[in-house]
Motif scaffolding. Sequence first.
Motif, PDB file in Angstrom:
ATOM      1  N   ARG A   1       0.703  -1.102  -0.056  1.00 49.55           N
ATOM      2  CA  ARG A   1       0.041   0.157  -0.030  1.00 49.55           C
ATOM      3  C   ARG A   1       0.852   1.175   0.084  1.00 49.55           C
ATOM      4  O   ARG A   1       0.658   2.193  -0.442  1.00 49.55           O
ATOM      5  CB  ARG A   1      -0.996  -0.039   1.411  1.00 49.55           C
ATOM      6  N   GLY A   2       1.966   1.295   0.814  1.00 49.59           N
ATOM      7  CA  GLY A   2       2.944   2.240   0.732  1.00 49.59           C
ATOM      8  C   GLY A   2       3.427   2.514  -0.481  1.00 49.59           C
ATOM      9  O   GLY A   2       3.490   3.574  -1.248  1.00 49.59           O
ATOM     10  N   TYR A   3       3.959   1.547  -1.258  1.00 49.24           N
ATOM     11  CA  TYR A   3       4.387   1.609  -2.529  1.00 49.24           C
ATOM     12  C   TYR A   3       3.464   2.253  -3.453  1.00 49.24           C
ATOM     13  O   TYR A   3       3.525   3.029  -4.477  1.00 49.24           O
ATOM     14  CB  TYR A   3       4.806   0.131  -3.151  1.00 49.24           C
ATOM     15  N   GLU A   4       2.032   1.761  -3.615  1.00 51.48           N
ATOM     16  CA  GLU A   4       0.912   2.187  -4.481  1.00 51.48           C
ATOM     17  C   GLU A   4       0.629   3.763  -4.012  1.00 51.48           C
ATOM     18  O   GLU A   4       0.605   4.508  -4.956  1.00 51.48           O
ATOM     19  CB  GLU A   4      -0.231   1.629  -4.109  1.00 51.48           C
ATOM     20  N   LEU A   5       0.888   4.197  -2.927  1.00 53.13           N
ATOM     21  CA  LEU A   5       0.914   5.611  -2.613  1.00 53.13           C
ATOM     22  C   LEU A   5       1.816   6.465  -3.075  1.00 53.13           C
ATOM     23  O   LEU A   5       1.552   7.678  -3.552  1.00 53.13           O
ATOM     24  CB  LEU A   5       0.545   5.929  -0.997  1.00 53.13           C
ATOM     25  N   PHE A   6       3.058   6.034  -2.995  1.00 53.54           N
ATOM     26  CA  PHE A   6       4.302   6.620  -3.499  1.00 53.54           C
ATOM     27  C   PHE A   6       4.133   6.634  -5.001  1.00 53.54           C
ATOM     28  O   PHE A   6       4.368   7.718  -5.714  1.00 53.54           O
ATOM     29  CB  PHE A   6       5.419   5.826  -3.182  1.00 53.54           C
ATOM     30  N   GLU A   7       3.521   5.537  -5.652  1.00 56.51           N
ATOM     31  CA  GLU A   7       3.403   5.739  -7.141  1.00 56.51           C
ATOM     32  C   GLU A   7       2.318   6.704  -7.624  1.00 56.51           C
ATOM     33  O   GLU A   7       2.578   7.285  -8.441  1.00 56.51           O
ATOM     34  CB  GLU A   7       3.038   4.011  -7.537  1.00 56.51           C
ATOM     35  N   PHE A   8       1.083   6.599  -6.707  1.00 50.21           N
ATOM     36  CA  PHE A   8       0.160   7.519  -6.881  1.00 50.21           C
ATOM     37  C   PHE A   8       0.675   9.159  -6.831  1.00 50.21           C
ATOM     38  O   PHE A   8       0.335   9.695  -7.869  1.00 50.21           O
ATOM     39  CB  PHE A   8      -0.914   7.284  -5.915  1.00 50.21           C
ATOM     40  N   VAL A   9       1.473   9.391  -5.875  1.00 48.26           N
ATOM     41  CA  VAL A   9       1.900  10.776  -5.793  1.00 48.26           C
ATOM     42  C   VAL A   9       2.948  11.066  -6.923  1.00 48.26           C
ATOM     43  O   VAL A   9       2.836  12.211  -7.421  1.00 48.26           O
ATOM     44  CB  VAL A   9       2.429  10.883  -4.522  1.00 48.26           C
TER      45      VAL A   9
ATOM     46  N   VAL B   1       7.423   6.081  -8.204  1.00 48.08           N
ATOM     47  CA  VAL B   1       7.944   5.940  -6.698  1.00 48.08           C
ATOM     48  C   VAL B   1       9.018   6.820  -6.277  1.00 48.08           C
ATOM     49  O   VAL B   1       9.324   7.385  -5.346  1.00 48.08           O
ATOM     50  CB  VAL B   1       8.177   4.529  -6.455  1.00 48.08           C
TER      51      VAL B   1
ATOM     52  N   THR C   1       8.573  10.456  -5.937  1.00 48.39           N
ATOM     53  CA  THR C   1       7.990  10.577  -4.803  1.00 48.39           C
ATOM     54  C   THR C   1       9.174  10.568  -3.772  1.00 48.39           C
ATOM     55  O   THR C   1       9.175  11.513  -2.822  1.00 48.39           O
ATOM     56  CB  THR C   1       6.963   9.868  -4.458  1.00 48.39           C
ATOM     57  N   TRP C   2       9.900   9.569  -3.528  1.00 50.99           N
ATOM     58  CA  TRP C   2      11.241   9.483  -2.749  1.00 50.99           C
ATOM     59  C   TRP C   2      12.072  11.011  -2.999  1.00 50.99           C
ATOM     60  O   TRP C   2      12.651  11.402  -1.862  1.00 50.99           O
ATOM     61  CB  TRP C   2      11.767   8.268  -2.820  1.00 50.99           C
TER      62      TRP C   2
END
Length: 197
Positions: free
Chosen positions: A8-16, A95, A98-99
Motif C-alpha cells: 500500500r505504501g508503494y502504491e501511495l508513492f506511485e500515485f503521488v 515511486v 516521490t522519494w
Amino acid sequence: MVGEGLGRGYELFEFVGRMLPTAFFKQLGTPHKTPGWVALFLLSNIAFPIAGIKILTSRREEKPNKMLAIFVFLVGIVSTTFHWNQCCLGSGSPVVHTWCLVDTTFSCVSGLVYIIHSWGTIRKRICALFAIAVMFLFDTSRFYTITHSIWHIMSAFVAYRLVRDRETFEQQRRISEGKQRVRGMQMGLIIDESVSA
C-alpha cells in the motif's frame, strides 16, 4: 501483513509520483548500474551518521545537540531509501520521484534548521564549500553516481561544521565573558583598596 502494508505504501508513492508535475523531482541523474558503483553510491550516505556521531561526541563540557544529530541521521536514512529505490526501480519511476520529493523536502527543512541554529557564526569558507557541494548536487551527467556521492559527503561535513563552529563560538564567548568578570572583580578590588588607603 507487513508485506501488505508495504504494498500500500508503494502504491501511495506511485500515485503521488504520477501526480507530480514535471519538475526537479523528475529531472534526476541515473546511477551507474554496476553493482560496485551502486554499493559505493549507497555507501556515500554513511557520511550522515558519521556527522551525527561527531555532533554527539564533539561537545566535551556540555550536553551534545541531540536534535541536530537526529536530523542528520534521518537525512541519511531518507537519502539511502531514496537512492536504493532509484537504483532498483530507475530514475523514471513515479515511486522514485516521490522519494526524491521526500528526500529534497526533508533535506531542505534540515538545512534550514542547521542555518537557523548557526546564524551569526557561519563562516565564509563553509558557505563556499556548500556552494561547491550544490554544483555536485545538480549534476545529472553520466558522472552522476560520483558527483552525487560527493554531494552526500560534502553536505554531511557542512552540517557537522555548522554545529561545531557554533559550539566553538559559544565556548569562546563564555571564556571572554569569564575573563571580563574576573577583570571586573579585580578592578573592583583595586578601587576598594585605593579608597581604603
